[in-house]
Design a protein around this motif. Structure first.
Motif, PDB file in Angstrom:
ATOM      1  N   GLU A  26      78.840  16.563  62.833  1.00  0.00           N
ATOM      2  CA  GLU A  26      78.598  18.416  63.629  1.00  0.00           C
ATOM      3  C   GLU A  26      79.814  19.241  62.713  1.00  0.00           C
ATOM      4  N   ARG A  27      79.066  20.687  63.634  1.00  0.00           N
ATOM      5  CA  ARG A  27      79.504  21.597  62.275  1.00  0.00           C
ATOM      6  C   ARG A  27      80.925  22.070  61.394  1.00  0.00           C
ATOM      7  N   GLU A  28      80.872  21.979  59.975  1.00  0.00           N
ATOM      8  CA  GLU A  28      82.410  21.691  59.370  1.00  0.00           C
ATOM      9  C   GLU A  28      82.125  22.682  58.309  1.00  0.00           C
ATOM     10  N   LEU A  29      83.283  23.210  58.581  1.00  0.00           N
ATOM     11  CA  LEU A  29      84.062  24.275  57.376  1.00  0.00           C
ATOM     12  C   LEU A  29      84.282  23.937  55.360  1.00  0.00           C
ATOM     13  N   VAL A  30      83.407  25.382  54.960  1.00  0.00           N
ATOM     14  CA  VAL A  30      83.058  24.603  53.897  1.00  0.00           C
ATOM     15  C   VAL A  30      83.481  25.271  53.050  1.00  0.00           C
ATOM     16  N   ALA A  31      84.234  27.075  52.680  1.00  0.00           N
ATOM     17  CA  ALA A  31      84.318  27.871  52.360  1.00  0.00           C
ATOM     18  C   ALA A  31      85.545  29.007  53.187  1.00  0.00           C
ATOM     19  N   THR A  32      86.544  29.427  52.985  1.00  0.00           N
ATOM     20  CA  THR A  32      86.492  31.323  53.881  1.00  0.00           C
ATOM     21  C   THR A  32      87.105  31.325  52.341  1.00  0.00           C
ATOM     22  N   ILE A  33      86.576  32.976  52.863  1.00  0.00           N
ATOM     23  CA  ILE A  33      88.388  34.164  51.999  1.00  0.00           C
ATOM     24  C   ILE A  33      87.967  35.440  53.373  1.00  0.00           C
ATOM     25  N   THR A  34      89.811  35.455  52.887  1.00  0.00           N
ATOM     26  CA  THR A  34      90.043  36.369  53.524  1.00  0.00           C
ATOM     27  C   THR A  34      89.719  38.087  53.424  1.00  0.00           C
ATOM     28  N   ARG A  35      90.469  39.206  54.112  1.00  0.00           N
ATOM     29  CA  ARG A  35      90.223  40.137  53.801  1.00  0.00           C
ATOM     30  C   ARG A  35      91.115  40.152  53.003  1.00  0.00           C
ATOM     31  N   ALA A  36      92.144  39.741  52.946  1.00  0.00           N
ATOM     32  CA  ALA A  36      92.504  39.799  51.453  1.00  0.00           C
ATOM     33  C   ALA A  36      92.213  39.727  50.429  1.00  0.00           C
ATOM     34  N   GLY A  37      91.339  38.308  50.128  1.00  0.00           N
ATOM     35  CA  GLY A  37      90.753  37.654  49.588  1.00  0.00           C
ATOM     36  C   GLY A  37      90.868  36.141  49.157  1.00  0.00           C
ATOM     37  N   SER A  38      91.812  35.882  49.905  1.00  0.00           N
ATOM     38  CA  SER A  38      92.284  34.343  49.692  1.00  0.00           C
ATOM     39  C   SER A  38      91.557  33.386  50.216  1.00  0.00           C
ATOM     40  N   THR A  39      91.574  32.287  49.302  1.00  0.00           N
ATOM     41  CA  THR A  39      90.259  32.067  49.648  1.00  0.00           C
ATOM     42  C   THR A  39      90.834  30.388  50.156  1.00  0.00           C
ATOM     43  N   ASN A  40      89.961  30.053  50.585  1.00  0.00           N
ATOM     44  CA  ASN A  40      90.209  28.165  51.641  1.00  0.00           C
ATOM     45  C   ASN A  40      89.439  27.322  51.093  1.00  0.00           C
ATOM     46  N   TYR A  41      88.860  26.071  51.061  1.00  0.00           N
ATOM     47  CA  TYR A  41      87.896  24.996  50.246  1.00  0.00           C
ATOM     48  C   TYR A  41      88.344  23.965  51.616  1.00  0.00           C
ATOM     49  N   ALA A  42      86.714  23.101  51.781  1.00  0.00           N
ATOM     50  CA  ALA A  42      87.109  21.668  52.330  1.00  0.00           C
ATOM     51  C   ALA A  42      87.324  21.056  51.354  1.00  0.00           C
ATOM     52  N   ASP A  43      88.304  19.761  50.893  1.00  0.00           N
ATOM     53  CA  ASP A  43      88.494  19.041  50.160  1.00  0.00           C
ATOM     54  C   ASP A  43      87.379  18.639  49.395  1.00  0.00           C
ATOM     55  N   SER A  44      86.159  18.644  49.738  1.00  0.00           N
ATOM     56  CA  SER A  44      85.213  17.844  49.477  1.00  0.00           C
ATOM     57  C   SER A  44      84.757  18.689  48.895  1.00  0.00           C
ATOM     58  N   VAL A  45      84.572  19.865  48.457  1.00  0.00           N
ATOM     59  CA  VAL A  45      83.415  20.883  47.739  1.00  0.00           C
ATOM     60  C   VAL A  45      85.091  21.258  47.025  1.00  0.00           C
ATOM     61  N   LYS A  46      86.141  21.241  46.800  1.00  0.00           N
ATOM     62  CA  LYS A  46      86.921  21.506  45.626  1.00  0.00           C
ATOM     63  C   LYS A  46      86.337  21.515  44.758  1.00  0.00           C
ATOM     64  N   GLY A  47      85.804  22.701  43.435  1.00  0.00           N
ATOM     65  CA  GLY A  47      86.462  22.359  42.588  1.00  0.00           C
ATOM     66  C   GLY A  47      84.888  22.194  41.987  1.00  0.00           C
ATOM     67  N   ARG A  48      83.676  22.167  42.612  1.00  0.00           N
ATOM     68  CA  ARG A  48      82.398  22.406  43.388  1.00  0.00           C
ATOM     69  C   ARG A  48      81.622  24.225  43.517  1.00  0.00           C
ATOM     70  N   PHE A  49      82.878  24.190  44.685  1.00  0.00           N
ATOM     71  CA  PHE A  49      81.392  24.743  45.210  1.00  0.00           C
ATOM     72  C   PHE A  49      82.831  26.280  44.711  1.00  0.00           C
ATOM     73  N   THR A  50      82.007  27.597  45.394  1.00  0.00           N
ATOM     74  CA  THR A  50      83.105  28.919  44.760  1.00  0.00           C
ATOM     75  C   THR A  50      82.390  29.914  45.718  1.00  0.00           C
ATOM     76  N   ILE A  51      83.563  30.313  46.688  1.00  0.00           N
ATOM     77  CA  ILE A  51      83.037  31.068  47.302  1.00  0.00           C
ATOM     78  C   ILE A  51      83.617  33.166  46.741  1.00  0.00           C
ATOM     79  N   SER A  52      82.532  34.127  46.691  1.00  0.00           N
ATOM     80  CA  SER A  52      83.287  35.016  46.543  1.00  0.00           C
ATOM     81  C   SER A  52      82.172  36.242  46.986  1.00  0.00           C
ATOM     82  N   ARG A  53      82.503  37.565  46.753  1.00  0.00           N
ATOM     83  CA  ARG A  53      82.121  38.753  47.491  1.00  0.00           C
ATOM     84  C   ARG A  53      81.578  40.112  46.473  1.00  0.00           C
ATOM     85  N   ASP A  54      80.855  40.816  47.720  1.00  0.00           N
ATOM     86  CA  ASP A  54      80.949  42.199  46.351  1.00  0.00           C
ATOM     87  C   ASP A  54      80.402  43.194  47.714  1.00  0.00           C
TER      88      ASP A  54
END
Length: 115
Positions: free
Chosen positions: A44-72
């Protein structure tokens, strides 16, 4: 009409890095949140990472410390920097944007990690 276009996928060896980009057709700040999901064959499709309008981020446990979400905001683009990639990270990665109760999706980009 909201459009999300992903790029940056490819083939990489285990331990390597890739950066995915998601370009929106307009301002990314109209969305409550943006993020990345992935779907491996037979799973199934699974969440990897999200970033809110305010800039808060959330990561799946499996990618924490390895993946980084950001925006421009100036480029209307959200990124997913992926490091220390593992074969189990192999999947189609989808960009997602949420505005109120509506979800928007990109077409997906394939990431393949060889062992």
């Amino acid at each position: 009409q909201v459009q999300l276009v992903e790029s940056g996928g490819g083939l990489v060896q285990a331990g390597g890095s890739l950066r995915l980009s998601c370009a929106a057709s307009g301002s990314i700040f109209i969305f409550n949140s943006m993020g990345w999901y992935r779907q491996a064959p037979g799973k199934e499709r699974e969440l990897v990472a999200t970033i809110t309008r305010a800039g808060s981020t959330n990561y799946a446990d499996s990618v924490k410390g390895r993946f980084t979400i950001s925006r421009d905001g100036a480029k209307n683009t959200v990124y997913l920097q992926m490091s220390s990639l593992k074969p189990e990270d192999t999947a189609v990665y989808y960009c997602n944007a949420v505005r109120i109760l509506t979800h928007y999706w990109g077409q997906g980009t394939q990431v393949t990690v060889s062992s």
